[in-house]
Design a protein around this motif. Structure first.
Motif, PDB file in Angstrom:
ATOM      1  N   ILE A 159      32.688  31.260  40.551  1.00 36.97           N
ATOM      2  CA  ILE A 159      34.146  30.982  40.412  1.00 36.97           C
ATOM      3  C   ILE A 159      34.614  30.677  41.747  1.00 36.97           C
ATOM      4  N   THR A 160      35.419  29.743  41.883  1.00 33.97           N
ATOM      5  CA  THR A 160      36.084  29.472  43.170  1.00 33.97           C
ATOM      6  C   THR A 160      37.683  29.246  42.747  1.00 33.97           C
ATOM      7  N   ASP A 161      38.041  28.783  41.668  1.00 30.04           N
ATOM      8  CA  ASP A 161      39.472  28.443  41.186  1.00 30.04           C
ATOM      9  C   ASP A 161      40.200  29.732  41.381  1.00 30.04           C
ATOM     10  N   ALA A 162      41.348  29.947  41.910  1.00 22.42           N
ATOM     11  CA  ALA A 162      42.176  30.985  42.039  1.00 22.42           C
ATOM     12  C   ALA A 162      42.553  31.713  40.597  1.00 22.42           C
ATOM     13  N   GLY A 163      43.115  30.853  39.889  1.00 20.67           N
ATOM     14  CA  GLY A 163      43.244  31.226  38.491  1.00 20.67           C
ATOM     15  C   GLY A 163      42.109  32.104  37.868  1.00 20.67           C
ATOM     16  N   GLU A 164      40.826  31.397  37.877  1.00 18.50           N
ATOM     17  CA  GLU A 164      39.786  32.180  37.412  1.00 18.50           C
ATOM     18  C   GLU A 164      39.335  33.493  38.092  1.00 18.50           C
ATOM     19  N   LEU A 165      39.621  33.383  39.418  1.00 19.47           N
ATOM     20  CA  LEU A 165      39.362  34.675  40.350  1.00 19.47           C
ATOM     21  C   LEU A 165      40.336  35.880  39.745  1.00 19.47           C
ATOM     22  N   GLY A 166      41.528  35.144  39.498  1.00 21.37           N
ATOM     23  CA  GLY A 166      42.473  36.318  38.830  1.00 21.37           C
ATOM     24  C   GLY A 166      42.010  37.076  37.639  1.00 21.37           C
ATOM     25  N   ARG A 167      41.495  36.338  36.507  1.00 22.54           N
ATOM     26  CA  ARG A 167      41.154  36.337  35.472  1.00 22.54           C
ATOM     27  C   ARG A 167      39.934  37.283  35.501  1.00 22.54           C
ATOM     28  N   PHE A 168      39.036  37.093  36.399  1.00 18.75           N
ATOM     29  CA  PHE A 168      37.590  37.820  36.795  1.00 18.75           C
ATOM     30  C   PHE A 168      38.133  39.440  37.285  1.00 18.75           C
ATOM     31  N   LEU A 169      39.054  39.245  38.172  1.00 23.85           N
ATOM     32  CA  LEU A 169      39.517  40.576  38.705  1.00 23.85           C
ATOM     33  C   LEU A 169      40.097  41.625  37.551  1.00 23.85           C
ATOM     34  N   VAL A 170      40.951  40.742  36.764  1.00 28.36           N
ATOM     35  CA  VAL A 170      41.645  41.503  35.543  1.00 28.36           C
ATOM     36  C   VAL A 170      40.462  42.010  34.617  1.00 28.36           C
ATOM     37  N   GLY A 171      39.610  41.313  34.395  1.00 30.66           N
ATOM     38  CA  GLY A 171      38.561  41.352  33.382  1.00 30.66           C
ATOM     39  C   GLY A 171      37.770  42.633  33.757  1.00 30.66           C
ATOM     40  N   VAL A 172      37.384  42.648  35.169  1.00 26.82           N
ATOM     41  CA  VAL A 172      36.259  43.631  35.977  1.00 26.82           C
ATOM     42  C   VAL A 172      37.115  44.874  35.629  1.00 26.82           C
ATOM     43  N   ASN A 173      38.300  45.076  35.858  1.00 18.90           N
ATOM     44  CA  ASN A 173      39.156  46.228  35.817  1.00 18.90           C
ATOM     45  C   ASN A 173      39.512  46.804  34.385  1.00 18.90           C
ATOM     46  N   PHE A 174      39.805  45.826  33.788  1.00 20.87           N
ATOM     47  CA  PHE A 174      40.049  46.034  32.052  1.00 20.87           C
ATOM     48  C   PHE A 174      38.661  46.866  31.447  1.00 20.87           C
ATOM     49  N   VAL A 175      37.697  45.951  31.587  1.00 19.58           N
ATOM     50  CA  VAL A 175      36.139  46.605  31.250  1.00 19.58           C
ATOM     51  C   VAL A 175      36.044  47.906  31.926  1.00 19.58           C
ATOM     52  N   GLY A 176      36.242  48.137  33.181  1.00 23.16           N
ATOM     53  CA  GLY A 176      36.075  49.528  33.831  1.00 23.16           C
ATOM     54  C   GLY A 176      36.984  50.565  33.097  1.00 23.16           C
ATOM     55  N   THR A 177      38.165  50.107  32.766  1.00 30.95           N
ATOM     56  CA  THR A 177      39.145  51.138  32.275  1.00 30.95           C
ATOM     57  C   THR A 177      38.605  51.593  30.638  1.00 30.95           C
ATOM     58  N   TRP A 178      38.006  50.556  29.865  1.00 33.22           N
ATOM     59  CA  TRP A 178      37.568  50.796  28.733  1.00 33.22           C
ATOM     60  C   TRP A 178      36.309  51.330  28.585  1.00 33.22           C
ATOM     61  N   ASP A 179      35.512  51.415  29.669  1.00 33.87           N
ATOM     62  CA  ASP A 179      34.218  52.068  29.719  1.00 33.87           C
ATOM     63  C   ASP A 179      34.492  53.583  29.678  1.00 33.87           C
ATOM     64  N   GLU A 180      35.453  54.109  30.381  1.00 32.49           N
ATOM     65  CA  GLU A 180      35.868  55.542  30.502  1.00 32.49           C
ATOM     66  C   GLU A 180      36.599  55.948  29.373  1.00 32.49           C
ATOM     67  N   LEU A 181      37.286  55.051  28.528  1.00 32.49           N
ATOM     68  CA  LEU A 181      37.947  55.424  27.193  1.00 32.49           C
ATOM     69  C   LEU A 181      36.919  55.632  26.213  1.00 32.49           C
ATOM     70  N   PHE A 182      35.923  54.758  26.190  1.00 30.97           N
ATOM     71  CA  PHE A 182      34.987  54.542  25.062  1.00 30.97           C
ATOM     72  C   PHE A 182      33.747  55.591  25.405  1.00 30.97           C
ATOM     73  N   PHE A 183      33.116  55.244  26.330  1.00 29.93           N
ATOM     74  CA  PHE A 183      31.815  55.937  26.869  1.00 29.93           C
ATOM     75  C   PHE A 183      32.004  57.446  27.095  1.00 29.93           C
ATOM     76  N   ILE A 184      33.060  57.686  27.752  1.00 29.02           N
ATOM     77  CA  ILE A 184      33.414  58.976  28.257  1.00 29.02           C
ATOM     78  C   ILE A 184      34.301  59.748  27.311  1.00 29.02           C
ATOM     79  N   CYS A 185      35.513  59.369  27.043  1.00 29.06           N
ATOM     80  CA  CYS A 185      36.430  60.027  26.079  1.00 29.06           C
ATOM     81  C   CYS A 185      36.033  60.273  24.729  1.00 29.06           C
ATOM     82  N   THR A 186      35.258  59.042  24.345  1.00 27.83           N
ATOM     83  CA  THR A 186      34.833  59.226  23.034  1.00 27.83           C
ATOM     84  C   THR A 186      33.486  59.384  22.681  1.00 27.83           C
ATOM     85  N   CYS A 187      32.528  58.788  23.162  1.00 28.82           N
ATOM     86  CA  CYS A 187      31.114  58.900  23.160  1.00 28.82           C
ATOM     87  C   CYS A 187      30.602  60.272  23.645  1.00 28.82           C
TER      88      CYS A 187
END
Length: 274
Positions: A159-187
């Motif tokens: 990725i070099t496009d600024a918009g894609e970099l922004g989505r990548f950053l949001v995606g990384v943090n979203f998945v990280g948040t989801w990890d804790e909600l599902f794997f830790i607080c649920t599983c």
């Protein structure tokens, strides 16, 4: 050291044989996400839930909630992708994987077994503050070496496009948040009610690492992701705070984002040793 966080609900005694169906549910995630064997994975999941029902109704209910989340995630590939259609598809699937078990727990089973305890009501002590500092430092030392020497960074798009970099950053943090909600607080929280702290932590780590493998943490990535998953479960037990483990995870994920961008674009972020 603070005392361990309490279990989310009063628990009837589960026979030791209950560990077998619990392990089967975790193994089904390995088949589904790690080996991409859909038929075998779903078959093992169904068999494990049936076995749980023969052992204990409460065990069967809790494993069903985990199984619902695993099944929902398995409906789509979670391989890293920042195209708009995949961005929203993966995001929707992950949201449902947390929301559906929660709603079934509340509305169908009439319980409050799945909970998200953001704050413990206790001040952070020195070791907690120290770990907050140590996590991004360790990530800075280890992650570029892992991604570059293993070639695993190629599992993420260049990725070099600024918009894609922004989505990548949001995606990384979203998945990280989801990890804790599902794997830790649920599983982890549900498994811990039946099989004890460390067996539950190991079983949630199997699900966690299997998911991360499909996401892109391949090659020798599990040597990093497995200890991280186990530490997150242990931290959640010791602190009783989702906010704390989430901050730890997101700090680590910021370094993940920077390290992957650096691996694809050497010299673009000149802060790493590799």
């Amino acid at each position: 050291m603070p005392p361990p966080a309490p279990d989310p609900a009063p628990l009837p005694t589960t026979p030791r044989i209950g560990l077998l169906p619990a392990a089967g549910v975790s193994a089904s995630a390995y088949l589904l996400f790690g080996l991409q064997l859909g038929g075998w994975g779903h078959g093992l999941l169904a068999l494990s839930l049936l076995g749980a029902l023969l052992v204990s109704r409460e065990l069967a209910k809790d494993l069903l909630l985990i199984g619902l989340g695993i099944t929902i995630v398995s409906t789509t590939s979670v391989k890293a992708d920042v195209d708009w259609d995949r961005f929203f598809t993966i995001g929707t699937v992950l949201l449902l994987a947390v929301a559906v078990p929660l709603l079934v727990d509340r509305l169908v089973l009439r319980r409050r077994t799945i909970r998200f305890p953001w704050l413990s009501g206790r001040r952070w002590n020195r070791w907690q503050w120290g770990y907050i500092v140590a996590v991004p430092l360790l990530g800075w030392l280890l992650l570029p070496f892992y991604f570059i020497t293993s070639g695993a960074y190629q599992n993420w798009p260049h990725i070099t496009d600024a918009g894609e970099l922004g989505r990548f950053l949001v995606g990384v943090n979203f998945v990280g948040t989801w990890d804790e909600l599902f794997f830790i607080c649920t599983c982890f929280a549900l498994l811990r009610r039946h099989v004890g702290l460390w067996p539950a932590n190991i079983l949630q780590a199997i699900i966690f690492v299997s998911f991360l493998w499909e996401l892109g943490y391949q090659e020798w990535g599990p040597l990093l992701t497995a200890p991280f998953a186990l530490l997150q479960g242990w931290l959640f037990t010791r602190t009783g705070s989702l906010l704390y483990v989430l901050i730890v995870h997101l700090l680590f994920d910021v370094v993940v984002f920077l390290a992957i961008v650096h691996a694809h674009n050497p010299g673009m972020i000149p802060i790493f040793l590799v």
